[in-house]
Enzyme design. Structure first.
Site, mmCIF file in Angstrom:
data_model
loop_
_atom_site.group_PDB
_atom_site.id
_atom_site.type_symbol
_atom_site.label_atom_id
_atom_site.label_comp_id
_atom_site.label_asym_id
_atom_site.label_seq_id
_atom_site.Cartn_x
_atom_site.Cartn_y
_atom_site.Cartn_z
ATOM 1 N N CYS A 59 0.867 -1.179 0.000
ATOM 2 C CA CYS A 59 0.000 0.000 0.000
ATOM 3 C C CYS A 59 0.906 1.231 0.000
ATOM 4 C CB CYS A 59 -0.984 -0.010 1.171
ATOM 5 S SG CYS A 59 -0.233 0.241 2.789
ATOM 6 N N HIS A 60 0.427 2.329 0.553
ATOM 7 C CA HIS A 60 1.213 3.562 0.538
ATOM 8 C C HIS A 60 2.362 3.516 1.542
ATOM 9 C CE1 HIS A 60 2.018 7.729 -0.427
ATOM 10 N NE2 HIS A 60 2.030 8.005 0.863
#
Length: 100
Positions: A59-60
Site C-alpha cells: 500500500c502507501h
C-alpha cells in the site's frame, strides 16, 4: 503476520504483489506487474488473489497492506506485508513507474 522490506521482496524472482491502494494512487506511482485490488474491494475480489503462492501486499506506507495481509492469512493465504509500502519502495531506489 510476516513482513518484509521492499528490497527483500524485489529480490524475489516472480514475486506476486497485491497492491491494495486506490486507483488514483496508482496514477501517481506504481510498481509494474502488481495485482491491483483496492482494500475496500478485497473481500469481493478475493478470487483474483492466487492461492498457490506467497503473495506480498503493498500500500502507501504499510497500514492498509498489513490489514489486507492479516485478512488474507485468515482466509488461508500465505500473505506477507511489505514494510513501508510504496514510499519505502521508492526510497530504497527500487523501480517505480510514475504518472499515467
Amino acid at each position: 503476520m510476516r513482513s518484509m522490506t521492499p528490497a527483500d521482496v524485489n529480490a524475489i524472482d516472480g514475486a506476486v504483489i497485491v497492491d491494495v491502494r486506490e486507483p488514483r494512487e496508482h496514477e501517481q506511482a506504481r510498481v509494474e506487474g502488481t495485482i491491483d485490488i483496492p482494500l475496500g474491494e478485497l473481500v469481493e475480489r478475493i478470487d483474483e488473489v492466487p492461492r498457490d503462492t506467497t503473495v506480498y501486499v503493498l500500500c502507501h506506507v504499510g497500514g492498509r497492506s498489513a490489514q489486507a495481509a492479516q485478512y488474507l492469512e485468515a482466509q488461508g493465504f500465505d500473505a506477507v506485508n511489505i514494510d513501508g509500502g510504496i514510499v519505502e519502495w521508492y526510497r530504497a531506489g527500487l523501480p517505480v513507474a510514475v504518472g499515467n
